[in-house]
Design a protein around this motif. Sequence first.
Motif, mmCIF file in Angstrom:
data_model
loop_
_atom_site.group_PDB
_atom_site.id
_atom_site.type_symbol
_atom_site.label_atom_id
_atom_site.label_comp_id
_atom_site.label_asym_id
_atom_site.label_seq_id
_atom_site.Cartn_x
_atom_site.Cartn_y
_atom_site.Cartn_z
ATOM 1 N N LYS A 36 38.379 33.182 39.300
ATOM 2 C CA LYS A 36 37.055 33.816 39.336
ATOM 3 C C LYS A 36 35.971 32.920 38.730
ATOM 4 C CE LYS A 36 38.836 38.473 39.640
ATOM 5 N NZ LYS A 36 38.439 38.618 41.034
ATOM 6 N N ARG A 40 32.865 30.761 40.862
ATOM 7 C CA ARG A 40 31.449 30.855 40.489
ATOM 8 C C ARG A 40 30.858 29.484 40.157
ATOM 9 N NH1 ARG A 40 30.380 36.373 37.172
ATOM 10 N NH2 ARG A 40 31.758 37.716 38.362
ATOM 11 N N ASP A 173 36.241 41.197 37.867
ATOM 12 C CA ASP A 173 34.914 40.621 38.123
ATOM 13 C C ASP A 173 33.920 41.093 37.064
ATOM 14 O OD1 ASP A 173 35.278 38.952 40.418
ATOM 15 O OD2 ASP A 173 35.462 40.759 41.638
ATOM 16 N N GLU A 174 34.032 42.354 36.663
ATOM 17 C CA GLU A 174 33.173 42.882 35.602
ATOM 18 C C GLU A 174 33.503 42.200 34.269
ATOM 19 O OE1 GLU A 174 33.003 47.231 35.460
ATOM 20 O OE2 GLU A 174 33.589 47.226 37.579
ATOM 21 N N ASP A 177 31.774 38.878 34.328
ATOM 22 C CA ASP A 177 30.337 39.073 34.067
ATOM 23 C C ASP A 177 30.088 39.259 32.572
ATOM 24 O OD1 ASP A 177 29.771 38.992 36.806
ATOM 25 O OD2 ASP A 177 29.741 41.184 37.009
ATOM 26 N N TYR A 178 30.905 40.094 31.942
ATOM 27 C CA TYR A 178 30.795 40.370 30.505
ATOM 28 C C TYR A 178 31.016 39.095 29.692
ATOM 29 C CZ TYR A 178 32.233 42.227 25.932
ATOM 30 O OH TYR A 178 32.360 42.472 24.591
ATOM 31 N N VAL A 180 30.706 35.942 30.666
ATOM 32 C CA VAL A 180 29.604 34.998 30.902
ATOM 33 C C VAL A 180 28.479 35.295 29.919
ATOM 34 C CG1 VAL A 180 27.751 34.408 32.534
ATOM 35 C CG2 VAL A 180 30.134 34.428 33.304
ATOM 36 N N GLU A 181 28.161 36.576 29.761
ATOM 37 C CA GLU A 181 27.088 36.962 28.836
ATOM 38 C C GLU A 181 27.494 36.736 27.379
ATOM 39 O OE1 GLU A 181 24.884 40.989 27.365
ATOM 40 O OE2 GLU A 181 25.321 40.816 29.506
ATOM 41 N N GLY A 187 24.197 31.211 33.732
ATOM 42 C CA GLY A 187 24.439 32.062 34.912
ATOM 43 C C GLY A 187 24.622 31.233 36.168
ATOM 44 N N ASN A 189 25.080 31.636 40.590
ATOM 45 C CA ASN A 189 25.051 32.475 41.766
ATOM 46 C C ASN A 189 26.500 32.704 42.173
ATOM 47 O OD1 ASN A 189 24.760 33.723 44.197
ATOM 48 N ND2 ASN A 189 23.458 32.154 45.110
ATOM 49 N N THR A 190 26.946 33.952 42.121
ATOM 50 C CA THR A 190 28.355 34.236 42.357
ATOM 51 C C THR A 190 28.745 34.031 43.805
ATOM 52 O OG1 THR A 190 27.954 36.576 42.717
ATOM 53 C CG2 THR A 190 28.457 35.887 40.466
#
Length: 192
Positions: A36, A40, A173-174, A177-178, A180-181, A187, A189-190
């Motif tokens: 994943k 990205r 995937d969530e 996202d978590y 990454v933050e 960031g 572009n996925t």
Amino acid sequence: MRSWLEERGGLPPFLCITAARSGTGKTTLLEQLINKFTARGYRLAVIKHHHGHLPPDQPGKDTWRYRQAGAAWSVLAAAGGLVWHYDSHREGAGPYPIDPVRLVAALAALDPGLELVLLEGYKRHAGLPGVEVMRPEITGTARPVTPAGRLLAVVADGLPAAAVPVFGWGRLDELVDYLVERLGLKGRNTGC
């Protein structure tokens, strides 16, 4: 003159993937996270901690001879990659003969383009942020073993008792996202 570390603004973020015991899915989670993150566009490395002894360097081979002569490290470099040999017994080290943070620094020096380093294991190493795989039916515990101050998230089916976000296996995937933050990654572009 500024060092490479200062110029880069520090080491790439690193994250431990831990579990209460073997067979709970750490490697499976790592494979999926690698897929994943690289999908990205992130460049990453993985370090696996092994509890046992690694096969020794082969007696008589050049790298073995270098270490016998007194080198702390011998590195075999070839078109297919690198093999590092390190004699931890000489240093009298504890359970982590090579500090994982130093390994991250070495990888970052070898590849300044690294953006993330994932580590499998190191659950007893203080200070390393982690994601824990929980499978109470396998481990017999419904509570994380990773210290609360370092635990960023849990991956589990069901809802274990955790004071951090819990992501099911279908919500990776969530989780990315978590992470990454939380890890401060730039960031991307996925493309999804």
